[in-house]
Design an enzyme around this catalytic site. Structure first.
Site, mmCIF file in Angstrom:
data_model
loop_
_atom_site.group_PDB
_atom_site.id
_atom_site.type_symbol
_atom_site.label_atom_id
_atom_site.label_comp_id
_atom_site.label_asym_id
_atom_site.label_seq_id
_atom_site.Cartn_x
_atom_site.Cartn_y
_atom_site.Cartn_z
ATOM 1 N N SER A 112 0.830 -1.212 0.000
ATOM 2 C CA SER A 112 0.000 0.000 0.000
ATOM 3 C C SER A 112 0.862 1.259 0.000
ATOM 4 O O SER A 112 1.930 1.303 0.605
ATOM 5 C CB SER A 112 -0.894 0.001 1.243
ATOM 6 O OG SER A 112 -1.513 1.268 1.413
ATOM 7 N N TYR A 136 -2.037 5.268 -4.290
ATOM 8 C CA TYR A 136 -3.039 6.301 -4.058
ATOM 9 C C TYR A 136 -2.469 7.551 -4.697
ATOM 10 O O TYR A 136 -1.349 7.950 -4.377
ATOM 11 C CB TYR A 136 -3.255 6.544 -2.556
ATOM 12 C CG TYR A 136 -4.254 5.602 -1.926
ATOM 13 C CD1 TYR A 136 -5.507 5.420 -2.494
ATOM 14 C CD2 TYR A 136 -3.964 4.924 -0.754
ATOM 15 C CE1 TYR A 136 -6.443 4.574 -1.925
ATOM 16 C CE2 TYR A 136 -4.900 4.066 -0.171
ATOM 17 C CZ TYR A 136 -6.130 3.908 -0.768
ATOM 18 O OH TYR A 136 -7.046 3.075 -0.205
ATOM 19 N N THR A 162 -5.729 2.599 -6.921
ATOM 20 C CA THR A 162 -7.007 2.438 -6.217
ATOM 21 C C THR A 162 -7.863 3.672 -6.449
ATOM 22 O O THR A 162 -7.425 4.800 -6.195
ATOM 23 C CB THR A 162 -6.757 2.198 -4.716
ATOM 24 O OG1 THR A 162 -6.002 0.992 -4.590
ATOM 25 C CG2 THR A 162 -8.064 2.062 -3.948
ATOM 26 N N LYS A 231 -8.156 -0.503 -9.325
ATOM 27 C CA LYS A 231 -8.802 -1.271 -8.248
ATOM 28 C C LYS A 231 -9.989 -0.498 -7.689
ATOM 29 O O LYS A 231 -9.840 0.653 -7.270
ATOM 30 C CB LYS A 231 -7.795 -1.535 -7.125
ATOM 31 C CG LYS A 231 -8.382 -2.203 -5.881
ATOM 32 C CD LYS A 231 -7.278 -2.619 -4.926
ATOM 33 C CE LYS A 231 -7.803 -3.275 -3.663
ATOM 34 N NZ LYS A 231 -8.289 -2.318 -2.663
ATOM 35 N N HIS A 255 -13.528 -2.463 -1.773
ATOM 36 C CA HIS A 255 -12.591 -2.022 -0.731
ATOM 37 C C HIS A 255 -12.917 -2.707 0.610
ATOM 38 O O HIS A 255 -12.823 -2.117 1.681
ATOM 39 C CB HIS A 255 -12.665 -0.498 -0.586
ATOM 40 C CG HIS A 255 -11.376 0.165 -0.178
ATOM 41 N ND1 HIS A 255 -10.606 0.903 -1.046
ATOM 42 C CD2 HIS A 255 -10.720 0.202 1.012
ATOM 43 C CE1 HIS A 255 -9.549 1.378 -0.390
ATOM 44 N NE2 HIS A 255 -9.590 0.950 0.854
HETATM 45 C C1 FNR Z 1 -7.673 -2.206 3.034
HETATM 46 N N1 FNR Z 1 -7.831 -2.009 1.657
HETATM 47 C C2 FNR Z 1 -6.969 -1.157 1.008
HETATM 48 N N2 FNR Z 1 -7.025 -1.043 -0.357
HETATM 49 C C3 FNR Z 1 -6.155 -0.266 -1.024
HETATM 50 O O1 FNR Z 1 -6.225 -0.193 -2.233
HETATM 51 N N3 FNR Z 1 -5.197 0.432 -0.335
HETATM 52 C C4 FNR Z 1 -5.074 0.385 1.015
HETATM 53 O O2 FNR Z 1 -4.195 0.998 1.597
HETATM 54 C C5 FNR Z 1 -6.001 -0.420 1.722
HETATM 55 N N4 FNR Z 1 -5.958 -0.491 3.081
HETATM 56 C C6 FNR Z 1 -6.726 -1.421 3.735
HETATM 57 C C7 FNR Z 1 -6.544 -1.593 5.104
HETATM 58 C C8 FNR Z 1 -7.263 -2.574 5.776
HETATM 59 C C9 FNR Z 1 -7.054 -2.788 7.237
HETATM 60 C C10 FNR Z 1 -8.211 -3.373 5.062
HETATM 61 C C11 FNR Z 1 -9.004 -4.452 5.757
HETATM 62 C C12 FNR Z 1 -8.408 -3.172 3.726
HETATM 63 C C13 FNR Z 1 -8.795 -2.859 0.895
HETATM 64 C C14 FNR Z 1 -8.154 -4.180 0.480
HETATM 65 O O3 FNR Z 1 -7.139 -3.994 -0.458
HETATM 66 C C15 FNR Z 1 -9.176 -5.161 -0.127
HETATM 67 O O4 FNR Z 1 -9.871 -4.539 -1.177
HETATM 68 C C16 FNR Z 1 -10.192 -5.729 0.871
HETATM 69 O O5 FNR Z 1 -9.655 -5.811 2.171
HETATM 70 C C17 FNR Z 1 -10.635 -7.111 0.402
HETATM 71 O O6 FNR Z 1 -11.619 -7.621 1.226
HETATM 72 P P1 FNR Z 1 -11.373 -8.694 2.405
HETATM 73 O O7 FNR Z 1 -10.561 -9.852 1.843
HETATM 74 O O8 FNR Z 1 -10.686 -7.972 3.505
HETATM 75 O O9 FNR Z 1 -12.763 -9.103 2.749
HETATM 76 C C1 LAC Z 2 -8.403 1.858 4.252
HETATM 77 C C2 LAC Z 2 -7.497 2.607 3.370
HETATM 78 C C3 LAC Z 2 -6.446 3.410 3.878
HETATM 79 O O1 LAC Z 2 -9.254 1.162 3.731
HETATM 80 O O2 LAC Z 2 -7.394 2.107 2.114
HETATM 81 O O3 LAC Z 2 -8.309 2.003 5.495
#
Ligand code: FNR
Ligand code: LAC
Length: 365
Positions: A112, A136, A162, A231, A255
């Site tokens: 990330s 991002y 994203t 994404k 997300h």
């Molecule tokens: C995320 N996700 C996420 N996506 C992204 O593009 N950049 C990011 O920094 C983050 N940060 C993030 C933090 C946390 C704690 C979570 C749980 C999720 C979303 C992630 O990439 C993904 O799309 C989802 O978490 C997929 O779903 P599941 O497997 O958690 O149900």
């Molecule tokens: C989140 C971000 C930072 O879901 O993508 O917390």
């Protein structure tokens, strides 16, 4: 008296339970929570369970092959580790532990932008982890261009832009638990973008440019030597736009239910998108994948690969790199079992005839 052995963690749900016991309440609410009423968060898991499998028998499943082709490269299996911010909140070794798990299981890790480890430090610490970089796009485009250059230089094989976080979702669990803040200095890219002092996740998210457009994506795709994936796509209309703007892949994602609530789950959004653009670029999906059978269903509905989010953090919380590795390996074992029992020994041969809407009632947990 002999100590009672801790219960064995067999399924991903076991890791979820164990993680909820070791994480502090602030970190737990950040990881586990979704937006507002968490309708989509819950449905992400339930939607895979609303699909029934249609197995084939007597096809010979003694030799099984979970490999898939992704961005023109054969990969040993269809799992990726989703980009997730602030992994230092989950375990002292943070993203480096996740990268070790990725390397040990030949799983692509997406780092990330809001990681607690820089892209260089990760690449140096675990050079053999297959890695993509999640971007991002900040209002300061210079920062983003510099980041892309750093990703290229340090062996990241693709850029995941994203696009579903122009503003931060309304995460009520975090508000209720008074989620902690982190020092901007712990998030190297945010610090490089000028952030300073104690910041919440929502504060970090304010660095993201809410005015990002398709023309920006097209520019990244044209300028970058790496394949660009977008994404956060949930409709066939946007997937067609992605094709028109020169990207190499789309990740069907909400997300993890953390952004706009009451949108479709990945499972429900995927078929229309795969039908519309699956022959023109790679379609991936994430959200709620917790079983090998979920992976089989995703591939059957047209995904080339799937991203695993929270379960990796559960493994990380419980036991660092080995815990995250066991989570991935558990899913791979389940996938192998499901390929054999569904009668599709090659993961890449699954198609829509392997799934049908389930006749049973909704299976929410
Ligand atoms: C995320 N996700 C996420 N996506 C992204 O593009 N950049 C990011 O920094 C983050 N940060 C993030 C933090 C946390 C704690 C979570 C749980 C999720 C979303 C992630 O990439 C993904 O799309 C989802 O978490 C997929 O779903 P599941 O497997 O958690 O149900
Ligand atoms: C989140 C971000 C930072 O879901 O993508 O917390």
């Amino acid at each position: 008296m002999p100590h009672a052995l801790p219960p064995r963690l067999v399924s991903l749900a076991d890791y979820e339970r164990a993680a909820s016991e070791v994480l502090d309440p602030g970190a737990l609410s950040y990881i586990a929570g979704g937006a507002t009423d968490e309708v989509t968060l819950q449905d992400n898991v339930a939607a895979w369970r609303r699909l029934a499998l249609r197995p084939r028998i007597l096809v010979g499943v003694g030799r099984r092959d979970p490999s898939v082709e992704l961005l023109g490269v054969r990969r040993p299996h269809p799992l990726l580790i989703a980009p997730m911010a602030f992994q230092g909140l989950v375990h002292g070794d943070g993203e480096i532990a996740t990268a070790r798990a990725a390397a040990a299981s030949s799983t692509i890790m997406c780092l990330s932008t809001l990681a607690t480890t820089s892209p260089e430090a990760l690449a140096e610490a675990v050079p053999d982890a297959p890695r993509w970089f999640q971007l991002y796009v900040f209002a300061d485009r210079g920062v983003s261009r510099d980041l892309v250059a750093r990703a290229v230089e340090h062996g990241y094989e693709a850029l995941v832009v994203t696009v579903d976080l122009p503003v931060f979702g309304l995460r009520e669990r975090e508000l209720r638990s008074g989620v902690g803040s982190a020092h901007a200095e712990r998030v190297p890219i945010a610090a490089a973008a000028g952030a300073s002092g104690a910041m919440t996740a929502a504060g970090f998210a304010e660095l993201v440019d809410p005015d990002l457009r398709w023309s920006d994506i097209e520019q990244f795709a044209a300028e970058s030597s790496l394949p660009v994936l977008v994404k956060g796509i949930l409709t066939a209309e946007d997937a067609r736009r992605a094709v028109a703007h020169g990207v190499s892949g789309v990740i069907v994602s909400n997300h993890g239910g953390r952004q706009l609530d009451t949108v479709l789950s990945g499972a429900d959004a995927l078929p229309a998108i795969a039908d519309a653009v699956g022959d023109q670029l790679d379609v991936l999906v994430d959200g709620g994948i917790r079983r090998g059978t979920d992976v089989v269903k995703a591939l059957a509905l047209g995904a080339r690969a799937v991203l695993i989010g929270r379960p990796v953090l559960w493994g990380l919380a419980v036991d660092g790199a080995p815990g995250a590795q066991r989570v991935i390996e558990t899913l791979l074992t389940e996938l192998d079992n499901a390929l054999a029992l569904a009668g599709s020994p090659q993961a890449s041969s699954l198609d829509a005839t392997f799934v049908t809407p389930a006749p049973w009632p909704d299976q929410r947990r």
